[in-house]
Design a protein around this motif. Structure first.
Motif, PDB file in Angstrom:
ATOM      1  N   THR A   1      -3.554 -11.749   4.405  1.00  0.00           N
ATOM      2  CA  THR A   1      -4.806 -11.467   5.118  1.00  0.00           C
ATOM      3  C   THR A   1      -5.048  -9.957   5.138  1.00  0.00           C
ATOM      4  OG1 THR A   1      -3.578 -11.538   7.220  1.00  0.00           O
ATOM      5  CG2 THR A   1      -4.763 -13.532   6.550  1.00  0.00           C
ATOM      6  N   GLY A   2      -4.703  -9.326   4.035  1.00  0.00           N
ATOM      7  CA  GLY A   2      -4.911  -7.892   3.905  1.00  0.00           C
ATOM      8  C   GLY A   2      -5.309  -7.516   2.495  1.00  0.00           C
ATOM      9  N   TYR A   3      -5.633  -6.248   2.310  1.00  0.00           N
ATOM     10  CA  TYR A   3      -6.048  -5.723   1.005  1.00  0.00           C
ATOM     11  C   TYR A   3      -5.608  -4.267   0.934  1.00  0.00           C
ATOM     12  CZ  TYR A   3      -9.848  -3.299   3.434  1.00  0.00           C
ATOM     13  OH  TYR A   3     -10.564  -2.472   4.258  1.00  0.00           O
ATOM     14  N   TYR A   4      -6.070  -3.535  -0.082  1.00  0.00           N
ATOM     15  CA  TYR A   4      -5.581  -2.177  -0.297  1.00  0.00           C
ATOM     16  C   TYR A   4      -6.718  -1.195  -0.586  1.00  0.00           C
ATOM     17  CZ  TYR A   4      -1.177  -4.646  -0.890  1.00  0.00           C
ATOM     18  OH  TYR A   4      -0.094  -5.460  -0.696  1.00  0.00           O
ATOM     19  N   SER A   5      -6.483   0.027  -0.185  1.00  0.00           N
ATOM     20  CA  SER A   5      -7.286   1.147  -0.674  1.00  0.00           C
ATOM     21  C   SER A   5      -6.616   1.639  -1.949  1.00  0.00           C
ATOM     22  CB  SER A   5      -7.324   2.269   0.368  1.00  0.00           C
ATOM     23  OG  SER A   5      -7.974   3.415  -0.153  1.00  0.00           O
ATOM     24  N   VAL A   6      -7.409   1.850  -2.982  1.00  0.00           N
ATOM     25  CA  VAL A   6      -6.848   2.340  -4.246  1.00  0.00           C
ATOM     26  C   VAL A   6      -7.628   3.582  -4.689  1.00  0.00           C
ATOM     27  CG1 VAL A   6      -6.006   0.087  -4.989  1.00  0.00           C
ATOM     28  CG2 VAL A   6      -8.322   0.791  -5.617  1.00  0.00           C
ATOM     29  N   LEU A   7      -6.929   4.468  -5.352  1.00  0.00           N
ATOM     30  CA  LEU A   7      -7.531   5.692  -5.875  1.00  0.00           C
ATOM     31  C   LEU A   7      -7.626   5.570  -7.380  1.00  0.00           C
ATOM     32  CD1 LEU A   7      -8.378   8.693  -5.032  1.00  0.00           C
ATOM     33  CD2 LEU A   7      -6.121   9.326  -5.901  1.00  0.00           C
TER      34      LEU A   7
ATOM     35  N   VAL B   1     -11.815   6.725  -3.958  1.00  0.00           N
ATOM     36  CA  VAL B   1     -11.128   5.589  -3.336  1.00  0.00           C
ATOM     37  C   VAL B   1     -12.083   4.403  -3.209  1.00  0.00           C
ATOM     38  CG1 VAL B   1      -9.332   6.820  -2.077  1.00  0.00           C
ATOM     39  CG2 VAL B   1     -11.618   6.646  -1.080  1.00  0.00           C
ATOM     40  N   THR B   2     -11.522   3.217  -3.351  1.00  0.00           N
ATOM     41  CA  THR B   2     -12.285   1.991  -3.163  1.00  0.00           C
ATOM     42  C   THR B   2     -11.317   0.905  -2.710  1.00  0.00           C
ATOM     43  OG1 THR B   2     -13.942   0.521  -4.126  1.00  0.00           O
ATOM     44  CG2 THR B   2     -12.115   1.192  -5.547  1.00  0.00           C
ATOM     45  N   TRP B   3     -11.785  -0.338  -2.676  1.00  0.00           N
ATOM     46  CA  TRP B   3     -10.906  -1.398  -2.159  1.00  0.00           C
ATOM     47  C   TRP B   3     -10.673  -2.490  -3.180  1.00  0.00           C
ATOM     48  CZ3 TRP B   3     -12.504  -6.532  -0.577  1.00  0.00           C
ATOM     49  CH2 TRP B   3     -13.877  -6.785  -0.713  1.00  0.00           C
ATOM     50  N   ALA B   4      -9.484  -3.099  -3.063  1.00  0.00           N
ATOM     51  CA  ALA B   4      -9.086  -4.148  -3.999  1.00  0.00           C
ATOM     52  C   ALA B   4      -8.054  -5.050  -3.327  1.00  0.00           C
ATOM     53  CB  ALA B   4      -8.489  -3.534  -5.263  1.00  0.00           C
ATOM     54  N   SER B   5      -8.017  -6.293  -3.771  1.00  0.00           N
ATOM     55  CA  SER B   5      -7.054  -7.238  -3.204  1.00  0.00           C
ATOM     56  C   SER B   5      -5.624  -6.873  -3.560  1.00  0.00           C
ATOM     57  CB  SER B   5      -7.350  -8.658  -3.691  1.00  0.00           C
ATOM     58  OG  SER B   5      -7.102  -8.764  -5.091  1.00  0.00           O
ATOM     59  N   GLY B   6      -5.445  -6.205  -4.702  1.00  0.00           N
ATOM     60  CA  GLY B   6      -4.098  -5.914  -5.172  1.00  0.00           C
ATOM     61  C   GLY B   6      -3.403  -7.139  -5.738  1.00  0.00           C
ATOM     62  N   VAL B   7      -4.128  -8.260  -5.781  1.00  0.00           N
ATOM     63  CA  VAL B   7      -3.591  -9.522  -6.299  1.00  0.00           C
ATOM     64  C   VAL B   7      -4.266  -9.806  -7.635  1.00  0.00           C
ATOM     65  CG1 VAL B   7      -3.322 -11.993  -5.868  1.00  0.00           C
ATOM     66  CG2 VAL B   7      -3.306 -10.373  -3.941  1.00  0.00           C
ATOM     67  N   GLY B   8      -3.505 -10.308  -8.582  1.00  0.00           N
ATOM     68  CA  GLY B   8      -4.091 -10.596  -9.887  1.00  0.00           C
ATOM     69  C   GLY B   8      -3.983  -9.416 -10.826  1.00  0.00           C
TER      70      GLY B   8
ATOM     71  N   PRO C   1      -7.238   6.209   3.561  1.00  0.00           N
ATOM     72  CA  PRO C   1      -6.833   7.342   2.718  1.00  0.00           C
ATOM     73  C   PRO C   1      -6.626   8.629   3.521  1.00  0.00           C
ATOM     74  CG  PRO C   1      -8.629   6.152   1.699  1.00  0.00           C
ATOM     75  CD  PRO C   1      -8.481   5.577   3.078  1.00  0.00           C
ATOM     76  N   LYS C   2      -7.493   8.862   4.484  1.00  0.00           N
ATOM     77  CA  LYS C   2      -7.370  10.082   5.293  1.00  0.00           C
ATOM     78  C   LYS C   2      -6.043  10.116   6.048  1.00  0.00           C
ATOM     79  CE  LYS C   2      -9.678  12.543   9.103  1.00  0.00           C
ATOM     80  NZ  LYS C   2      -9.741  13.846   8.422  1.00  0.00           N
ATOM     81  N   VAL C   3      -5.607   8.928   6.501  1.00  0.00           N
ATOM     82  CA  VAL C   3      -4.385   8.850   7.299  1.00  0.00           C
ATOM     83  C   VAL C   3      -3.123   8.753   6.444  1.00  0.00           C
ATOM     84  CG1 VAL C   3      -3.127   7.421   8.976  1.00  0.00           C
ATOM     85  CG2 VAL C   3      -5.579   7.846   9.281  1.00  0.00           C
ATOM     86  N   THR C   4      -3.170   7.974   5.360  1.00  0.00           N
ATOM     87  CA  THR C   4      -1.939   7.682   4.613  1.00  0.00           C
ATOM     88  C   THR C   4      -1.743   8.494   3.334  1.00  0.00           C
ATOM     89  OG1 THR C   4      -2.964   5.830   3.403  1.00  0.00           O
ATOM     90  CG2 THR C   4      -1.935   5.322   5.520  1.00  0.00           C
ATOM     91  N   LEU C   5      -2.817   8.982   2.732  1.00  0.00           N
ATOM     92  CA  LEU C   5      -2.671   9.780   1.504  1.00  0.00           C
ATOM     93  C   LEU C   5      -1.806  11.034   1.699  1.00  0.00           C
ATOM     94  CD1 LEU C   5      -5.947  10.014  -0.669  1.00  0.00           C
ATOM     95  CD2 LEU C   5      -3.597   9.750  -1.483  1.00  0.00           C
ATOM     96  N   PRO C   6      -1.959  11.754   2.817  1.00  0.00           N
ATOM     97  CA  PRO C   6      -1.173  12.987   2.973  1.00  0.00           C
ATOM     98  C   PRO C   6       0.332  12.806   2.798  1.00  0.00           C
ATOM     99  CG  PRO C   6      -2.897  12.940   4.617  1.00  0.00           C
ATOM    100  CD  PRO C   6      -2.923  11.593   3.918  1.00  0.00           C
ATOM    101  N   LYS C   7       0.858  11.643   3.195  1.00  0.00           N
ATOM    102  CA  LYS C   7       2.290  11.399   3.036  1.00  0.00           C
ATOM    103  C   LYS C   7       2.680  11.424   1.567  1.00  0.00           C
ATOM    104  CE  LYS C   7       5.913   8.018   4.041  1.00  0.00           C
ATOM    105  NZ  LYS C   7       6.238   6.690   4.638  1.00  0.00           N
TER     106      LYS C   7
ATOM    107  N   TRP D   1      -3.099   5.472  -7.157  1.00  0.00           N
ATOM    108  CA  TRP D   1      -2.484   5.327  -5.827  1.00  0.00           C
ATOM    109  C   TRP D   1      -2.931   4.022  -5.194  1.00  0.00           C
ATOM    110  CZ3 TRP D   1      -5.126   5.319  -1.018  1.00  0.00           C
ATOM    111  CH2 TRP D   1      -4.316   5.440   0.120  1.00  0.00           C
ATOM    112  N   GLN D   2      -2.056   3.471  -4.361  1.00  0.00           N
ATOM    113  CA  GLN D   2      -2.384   2.281  -3.578  1.00  0.00           C
ATOM    114  C   GLN D   2      -1.828   2.459  -2.172  1.00  0.00           C
ATOM    115  OE1 GLN D   2      -2.088  -1.806  -5.285  1.00  0.00           O
ATOM    116  NE2 GLN D   2      -0.551  -2.157  -3.705  1.00  0.00           N
ATOM    117  N   SER D   3      -2.641   2.132  -1.187  1.00  0.00           N
ATOM    118  CA  SER D   3      -2.266   2.298   0.212  1.00  0.00           C
ATOM    119  C   SER D   3      -1.325   1.201   0.685  1.00  0.00           C
ATOM    120  CB  SER D   3      -3.528   2.259   1.079  1.00  0.00           C
ATOM    121  OG  SER D   3      -4.007   0.919   1.189  1.00  0.00           O
ATOM    122  N   PRO D   4      -0.801   1.328   1.895  1.00  0.00           N
ATOM    123  CA  PRO D   4      -0.174   0.171   2.540  1.00  0.00           C
ATOM    124  C   PRO D   4      -1.225  -0.918   2.773  1.00  0.00           C
ATOM    125  CG  PRO D   4       0.415   2.215   3.667  1.00  0.00           C
ATOM    126  CD  PRO D   4      -0.690   2.551   2.713  1.00  0.00           C
ATOM    127  N   LEU D   5      -0.754  -2.119   3.078  1.00  0.00           N
ATOM    128  CA  LEU D   5      -1.652  -3.244   3.302  1.00  0.00           C
ATOM    129  C   LEU D   5      -2.545  -2.992   4.514  1.00  0.00           C
ATOM    130  CD1 LEU D   5      -2.132  -6.131   2.078  1.00  0.00           C
ATOM    131  CD2 LEU D   5      -0.716  -6.991   3.953  1.00  0.00           C
TER     132      LEU D   5
END
Length: 301
Positions: free
Chosen positions: A114-120, A194-201, A153-159, A230-234
């Motif tokens: 029940t989640g997805y990802y931010s991808v760069l 950055v945009t969004w994707a299921s990360g599945v398939g 991305p603003k929160v997790t990319l810096p890491k 890049w791909q974010s956490p779920l």
């Protein structure tokens, strides 16, 4: 006497609630910005017809906002009854008025998540192979109220960058939603976006769902032209929300309607959601607590 009076009052309010539900003649749907308006209206046309048929509405009105905030303000102001928001958009609504809307459902990916990802992404001909290769370049965001297109991305990319985003990139900009942000990358207005994707398939298909998949299906994107850096956490999938002015009866009716939609009208379900999903699952406001607190601490309402 008091007990009888209370019982009578309770019955009266119940009858009034039923009458109000029956008297709902127009159902108003807000549609987030960031995609071509004609495409959004075309994708939701089937939902208009299905809702009229199911509930006997005289009118189902579609309001495609220019940006995410247009829908948020419509929900807060009571001029919209229903919308599908991103998690950050719901957080913005909740922070401004916790009693404005209720999340009733969210989507479930084909793998059950029940989640997805931010991808760069970047153009393939940029020569970028890793995130480090994009240092000093121009970064494109989607919308200030987008979860995957800005907040996460603003929160997790810096890491992963090893420093704040604004220090790693030469400039950042908002490009009017996810589709426009990808187009900005393709048109070389920004170097990465950055945009969004299921990360599945499969990546080559734009995954099973998300903005990349929508653009592939429309023929506006060839995945051979881009690379993912890049791909974010779920991230929690965004909610379908209903205005609390409609009451619990309508929340239940609408939840039942959408839970059955993938079976009753799979083509319409895929049109409004954009890609392949297993269906919907029920959610409560607590499902979005982490995103609400992240937004509150980072960019506020």
């Amino acid at each position: 006497m008091l007990k009888k009076a209370l019982f009578a009052a309770t019955a009266l309010f119940a009858l009034a609630g039923a009458a109000n539900a029956a008297d709902l003649k127009e159902f108003r749907i807000g549609i987030l910005g960031g995609e071509n308006e004609a495409d959004r209206l075309r994708n939701y046309a089937c939902l208009q017809e299905d809702l009229k048929k199911e509930f006997g509405f005289e009118k189902v009105s579609l309001f495609p906002a220019a940006d995410y905030d247009g829908v948020i303000q419509g929900l807060l102001g009571g001029t919209l009854d229903f919308a599908e928001l991103g998690a950050s958009g719901y957080a913005a609504t909740y922070i401004k008025d916790a009693n404005a809307v209720t999340p009733i459902l969210t989507t479930k990916q084909t793998d059950g998540a029940t989640g997805y990802y931010s991808v760069l992404i970047a153009r393939k001909d940029s020569g970028f192979k890793t995130l480090a290769d994009s240092k000093g370049k121009k970064l494109g965001y989607a919308d200030p109220d987008s979860t995957s297109g800005y907040l996460i991305p603003k929160v997790t990319l810096p890491k992963d960058l090893g420093m704040p985003v604004d220090q790693f990139y030469s400039s950042t900009s908002f490009n009017g939603g996810h589709e426009n942000n990808v187009l900005a990358v393709l048109d070389k207005k920004v170097d990465v976006g950055v945009t969004w994707a299921s990360g599945v398939g499969d990546f080559k298909d734009g995954y099973t769902s998300g903005n990349l998949r929508k653009m592939v299906d429309k023929g506006t994107l060839n995945m051979n032209d881009v690379v993912q850096l890049w791909q974010s956490p779920l991230i929690p999938n965004g909610p379908i929300v209903v205005s609390n002015k409609l009451g619990d009866e309508w929340k239940g009716k609408l939840a039942d309607f959408f839970m059955e939609l993938p079976e009753k009208d799979k083509k319409c379900f895929e049109a409004i959601e954009g890609g392949e999903y297993a269906g919907y699952v029920k959610v409560t406001p607590e499902f979005y607590n982490a995103v609400i607190e992240t937004r509150r601490a980072t960019i506020g309402g």
